[in-house]
Design an enzyme around this catalytic site. Structure first.
Site, mmCIF file in Angstrom:
data_model
loop_
_atom_site.group_PDB
_atom_site.id
_atom_site.type_symbol
_atom_site.label_atom_id
_atom_site.label_comp_id
_atom_site.label_asym_id
_atom_site.label_seq_id
_atom_site.Cartn_x
_atom_site.Cartn_y
_atom_site.Cartn_z
ATOM 1 N NE ARG A 35 -4.181 -1.484 1.636
ATOM 2 C CZ ARG A 35 -5.404 -2.012 2.331
ATOM 3 N NH1 ARG A 35 -5.188 -2.278 4.012
ATOM 4 N NH2 ARG A 35 -6.798 -2.804 1.412
ATOM 5 C CE LYS A 201 -21.621 -14.679 5.613
ATOM 6 N NZ LYS A 201 -22.050 -13.988 6.687
ATOM 7 N N GLY A 351 -11.501 -8.365 -1.748
ATOM 8 C CA GLY A 351 -9.626 -8.493 -0.775
ATOM 9 C C GLY A 351 -9.500 -9.569 -1.024
HETATM 10 P P1 ADP Z 1 -14.105 -11.346 -1.172
HETATM 11 O O1 ADP Z 1 -13.046 -10.948 -0.080
HETATM 12 O O2 ADP Z 1 -13.132 -11.456 -2.638
HETATM 13 O O3 ADP Z 1 -14.679 -10.368 -1.401
HETATM 14 P P2 ADP Z 1 -14.813 -13.196 0.178
HETATM 15 O O4 ADP Z 1 -14.485 -12.549 1.634
HETATM 16 O O5 ADP Z 1 -16.385 -13.134 0.054
HETATM 17 O O6 ADP Z 1 -14.194 -12.638 -0.917
HETATM 18 O O7 ADP Z 1 -14.519 -15.028 0.178
HETATM 19 C C1 ADP Z 1 -13.223 -15.501 0.731
HETATM 20 C C2 ADP Z 1 -13.958 -16.925 1.330
HETATM 21 O O8 ADP Z 1 -14.618 -17.307 0.755
HETATM 22 C C3 ADP Z 1 -12.499 -17.113 0.721
HETATM 23 O O9 ADP Z 1 -11.699 -17.355 3.122
HETATM 24 C C4 ADP Z 1 -12.718 -18.101 0.532
HETATM 25 O O10 ADP Z 1 -12.193 -20.065 1.232
HETATM 26 C C5 ADP Z 1 -13.977 -18.687 1.569
HETATM 27 N N1 ADP Z 1 -14.984 -19.705 -0.260
HETATM 28 C C6 ADP Z 1 -15.053 -20.050 -1.212
HETATM 29 N N2 ADP Z 1 -15.008 -20.967 -1.967
HETATM 30 C C7 ADP Z 1 -15.767 -21.759 -0.144
HETATM 31 C C8 ADP Z 1 -16.780 -23.185 -0.125
HETATM 32 N N3 ADP Z 1 -17.167 -22.939 -1.429
HETATM 33 N N4 ADP Z 1 -17.252 -22.779 1.044
HETATM 34 C C9 ADP Z 1 -16.383 -22.418 2.025
HETATM 35 N N5 ADP Z 1 -16.110 -21.542 2.390
HETATM 36 C C10 ADP Z 1 -15.708 -21.465 0.885
HETATM 37 MG MG MG Z 2 -13.595 -11.190 1.865
#
Ligand code: ADP
Ligand code: MG
Length: 394
Positions: A35, A201, A351
């Site tokens: 950053r 989720k 993130g």
């Molecule tokens: P971002 O930060 O990019 O928006 P999220 O925070 O929504 O992404 O999601 C990231 C998390 O989702 C990761 O820690 C990953 O392990 C989890 N994840 C991905 N696929 C699954 C799954 N099938 N079941 C449970 N968790 C999942």
């Molecule tokens: Mg996240």
């Protein structure tokens, strides 16, 4: 169009730049200086154009006196001095006579970093509550305000919205790029425009789905959220994560956008979410009650890759599997590597998705990797960000 730092004559002006120096710390040391590195372009531009540069940032959350000791920006001043190859003055106070005289003594090209803006959150949340008196005090320290902290632009704090509402303002190069690569791309994408959505989720991403389903040509669903969609279709998803509250939402989306929303056709299932988990790939109509769906399967990877190959713009938010565990990382890795081979616009928002592709060594291989987790999500939701809204229009 928002004003940018290029729209101002900076010479001899006191230019407040709100940076995102919210770096991860480990044992008091900077664990990742990305950053700080990212902020150099705007800071160097200000220096080269003769500004007296006043830098502000938050670092972590400040709820107790102990948090203050752990979250001082002094280490950032040291690192920044090395990176800029010039002295960065550090002000341990966020206000007061010493700070004011340090700023009064600045010459053109000098740089001062003010201590963590969130020190003002103790005890009365003056920074996070966008306190008018604090914002006015800070605004009076400068002539021009530049917001280059995208990661906090979805918040209305004294150090962004507050100051920007009082003195002339523009965005820095980082925020300008985020607006261009996310805001403008969504507003007018080269088509076909495909979105990859994953993550844990559905409920975290409802706003994103609602907005992008109207804009995108295809939405490829992976990650934990796929199972709420599969369950909404009446399929057995075993012990995979399901957002019961979002089932109706998913049914509606599937009914109204069946040709756009593409679900996995096979799944890598595990018996647990640990390094020693057993992984088995199953087609979606073959998931048993004990299975936990943890990644997209190889046939889904091939199908999704076809969509990507035929796209002109791809935005990706949310890993398509539990990429932190190697047995469940192939989907995320394969889509990342497929994207890096394409000569199209590829944007990463979120993130965890950003850190996943950076860890894979793809930092330079995408058109844009957003620096803001929450802020990039809100931009994907199509809502305007207060920290950007508050900046003067051209
Ligand atoms: P971002 O930060 O990019 O928006 P999220 O925070 O929504 O992404 O999601 C990231 C998390 O989702 C990761 O820690 C990953 O392990 C989890 N994840 C991905 N696929 C699954 C799954 N099938 N079941 C449970 N968790 C999942
Ligand atoms: Mg996240």
């Amino acid at each position: 169009m928002k004003k940018t730092i290029r729209d101002f004559d900076l010479n001899e002006k006191r230019v407040i730049i709100r940076c995102d120096f919210n770096v991860p710390l480990k044992d008091g040391k900077i664990a990742d200086d990305n950053r700080i590195v990212e902020s150099l372009k705007t800071i160097n531009y200000a220096i080269e154009n003769g500004a007296k540069v006043i830098l502000m940032s938050h670092l972590g959350r400040i709820k107790t006196e102990d948090d203050k000791i752990k979250n001082s920006l002094e280490v950032v001043a040291v690192r920044l001095s090395e990176l800029l190859n010039r002295q960065v003055i550090f002000s341990p106070e966020t206000r007061g006579k010493k700070l004011e005289s340090a700023i009064a003594e600045l010459n053109s090209g000098d740089v001062i970093l003010i201590e963590n803006t969130r020190f003002e959150d103790l005890p009365h949340k003056l920074e996070s509550g966008n306190d008018k008196e604090l914002a006015t005090y800070w605004a009076n320290l400068g002539d021009i305000y530049i917001n280059d902290a995208f990661g906090t632009s979805h918040r209305a704090h004294a150090s962004n919205v507050g100051i920007a509402s009082i003195i002339p303002s523009g965005v820095g190069f980082l925020v300008e790029k985020e607006i261009k690569m996310i805001g403008d791309v969504i507003a007018n994408p080269d088509r076909p425009f495909t979105v990859i959505l994953g993550g844990a989720k559905v409920s975290d991403k409802i706003g994103v789905i609602k907005n992008l389903v109207n804009i995108a040509d295809y939405i490829l669903i992976g990650g934990g959220m796929a199972f709420t969609f599969l369950k909404a279709k009446g399929l057995e998803v075993g012990k995979s994560i399901v957002d019961e509250d979002s089932l109706d939402f998913c049914k509606d989306i599937l009914n109204n956008y069946s040709n756009k929303v593409i679900l996995p056709i096979d799944i890598v299932c595990g018996n647990k979410v640990t390094e020693d988990a057993m992984a088995t790939t199953k087609s979606i109509d073959n998931i048993s009650i004990d299975d936990m769906g943890l990644d997209i399967g190889t046939n889904t990877i091939l199908m999704f890759t076809e969509y990507l190959n035929n796209s002109s713009t791809v935005i990706w938010n949310g890993p398509v599997g539990v990429f932190e565990i190697s047995q469940f990382s192939l989907g995320t890795k394969s889509l990342a590597s497929a994207l890096t081979r394409l000569d199209i616009t590829t944007v990463i928002g979120g993130g965890d998705t950003a850190s996943a592709v950076i860890k894979m060594g793809y930092k330079e291989s995408f058109t844009h990797i957003s620096t803001g987790g929450g802020a990039s999500l809100e931009m994907l939701e199509g809502v305007s960000l207060p920290g950007i809204e508050a900046i003067n229009d051209r």
